[in-house]
Design an enzyme around this catalytic site. Structure first.
Site, short mmCIF file in Angstrom:
data_model
loop_
_atom_site.label_atom_id
_atom_site.label_comp_id
_atom_site.label_asym_id
_atom_site.label_seq_id
_atom_site.Cartn_x
_atom_site.Cartn_y
_atom_site.Cartn_z
N LEU A 54 37.92 55.63 -5.69
CA LEU A 54 37.24 54.34 -5.70
C LEU A 54 36.98 53.80 -4.30
CD1 LEU A 54 39.39 52.65 -8.52
CD2 LEU A 54 37.52 54.31 -8.75
N TYR A 104 22.90 52.61 1.98
CA TYR A 104 24.03 52.60 1.05
C TYR A 104 23.80 53.59 -0.08
CZ TYR A 104 27.21 50.91 -2.59
OH TYR A 104 28.16 50.82 -3.58
N LYS A 108 26.03 56.97 -1.11
CA LYS A 108 26.67 57.14 -2.42
C LYS A 108 26.17 58.40 -3.10
CE LYS A 108 29.27 54.59 -3.89
NZ LYS A 108 30.74 54.50 -3.69
N ASN A 133 26.07 46.08 -10.86
CA ASN A 133 26.94 45.04 -10.31
C ASN A 133 28.17 44.86 -11.20
OD1 ASN A 133 25.31 43.58 -8.01
ND2 ASN A 133 23.85 43.96 -9.65
N HIS A 282 56.62 6.55 -30.46
CA HIS A 282 58.02 6.14 -30.35
C HIS A 282 58.69 6.08 -31.73
CE1 HIS A 282 57.13 5.48 -26.24
NE2 HIS A 282 56.55 4.30 -26.36
N PRO A 283 60.02 6.15 -31.78
CA PRO A 283 60.75 6.12 -33.06
C PRO A 283 60.39 4.89 -33.89
CG PRO A 283 62.23 6.77 -31.30
CD PRO A 283 60.95 6.36 -30.64
N GLY A 284 60.20 5.14 -35.20
CA GLY A 284 59.92 4.06 -36.14
C GLY A 284 58.47 3.62 -36.19
#
Length: 371
Positions: A54, A104, A108, A133, A282-284
């Site tokens: 690679l 390039y 290759k 790409n 909250h509680p209750g």
């Protein structure tokens, strides 16, 4: 145990490949990267059962580096494999630009020819992947792909420059590339009409469309709209965009609505997927005591204890569903029932809610009525 050599191990493809190969049992991974001494190649070649080649350059300051980085390194690697005296399979990552006559592409193509000649000479299987790409995490902006450049700039609040919005680009995702590389290692790569190994899923998109998709991602934090991940390309673009966020910007705040009952915050919304929000009670304290014509909801208690109560609009009987974060279960809220959720525990109740449509102040479809 099999031994594989990965050249370009610290590059974009190499890092992604090694991250996947590391989970394969009974596999030894040997790395070679730019800056390593080429004199170590014979030792690596002598131990290799398979080579993922690679290594390469695509944006050097001096065009002469194309030959050195793409052709000469390939030649040294193949000479080392020949000297090892075993027909070791070789996979090379090439580019669709190998069909072109730019510096390039020429380099290759020459590297491909060296690999094919090695295969014919030794009888070793060779796999030449001409990739368009490639995009995905760990891709270098302004080097590996236009997607990396766009994602990096948007993630850092920088403007995009799109000189030719109508230009089409072909993209393959790095996960798909790695999957095909491993399939080749196992001897069963997918092949194109020309018989060469290929990555079958290719995304074709214009630069203008690509820039528009990526540019929309930052705003979703403010609006809490679910990012557009409804198709394979958008889902992968969003993943890549997040990978470029500055490390001090991974988190963002929600708009918290506080009152004596506790607090409530919207997390995500989407016309297609509805709305998700979370509350602390909250509680209750009870929440709800309303009903909907069409909107539906789901309640999930993640911490604490509560009871969800229902009553049909034309009835008197109250239906109760005890729920607890210790034994999570989802309670569906059908239309036509007034409903509430009451914290029956001694600690704050944490509840996750989903609604089938985002709340619209102009059409709330939420009607107060005690259970």
């Amino acid at each position: 145990m099999a031994t594989v050599v990965v050249t370009g191990a610290q590059g974009f493809l190499g890092r992604n490949l090694i991250a996947t190969l590391s989970a394969v049992p009974d596999l030894e991974i040997l790395s070679f990267d730019r800056g390593d001494d080429p004199e170590t190649l014979p030792e690596l070649a002598a131990r290799a059962d398979f080579v993922f080649h690679l290594a390469g350059v695509n944006r050097p300051q001096d065009p002469a580096e194309f030959i050195e980085g793409n052709v000469d390194v390939t030649r040294r690697l193949l000479e080392a494999l020949r000297a090892a005296g075993r027909p070791v399979p070789v996979l090379i990552s090439s580019s669709t630009q190998a069909a072109l006559d730019n510096p390039y592409g020429v380099s290759k193509r020459q590297a491909e020819e060296l690999v094919r000649a090695y295969g014919q000479e030794t009888g070793a299987p060779v796999f030449v992947f001409r990739l368009p790409n490639v995009f995905g995490k760990w891709s270098r902006p302004a080097y590996n792909s236009v997607v990396a450049t766009f994602c990096h700039r948007v993630a850092h609040g920088l403007p995009l420059e799109v000189h030719d919005p109508a230009r089409e680009v072909s993209l393959v995702h790095v996960d798909d590339v790695v999957a095909e590389f491993i399939a080749a290692f196992r001897g069963s790569p997918q092949r194109g009409p020309d018989g060469e190994p290929t990555v079958p899923r290719v995304f074709t998109v214009t630069l203008g469309d690509l820039a528009e998709r990526i540019s929309r991602f930052p705003e979703t934090r403010r609006t809490r709209e679910t990012p557009d991940v409804g198709d394979d390309l958008s889902r992968r673009l969003y993943s890549m965009y997040l990978s470029y966020l500055p490390e001090d910007q991974f988190a963002y705040s929600l708009e918290i609505r506080r009152d004596p009952r506790g607090w409530l915050a919207e997390v995500l919304r989407s016309p297609a997927l509805g709305q998700i929000f979370v509350s602390v009670t909250h509680p209750g304290i009870a929440r709800g005591h309303h009903w909907h014509h069409t909107k539906t909801e789901k309640f999930l208690v993640v911490s604490g204890e509560a009871v969800v109560r229902f009553r049909p609009l034309d009835g008197r009987e109250v239906i109760e569903y005890p729920v607890s974060g210790a034994e999570p279960r989802v309670v569906d809220i059908p239309p036509g029932y007034t409903h509430s959720i009451t914290n029956t525990g001694a600690t704050d109740l944490v509840t996750l809610f989903w609604a089938s449509e985002p709340f619209d102040p102009g059409r709330p479809d939420t009607h107060a009525l005690p259970v």
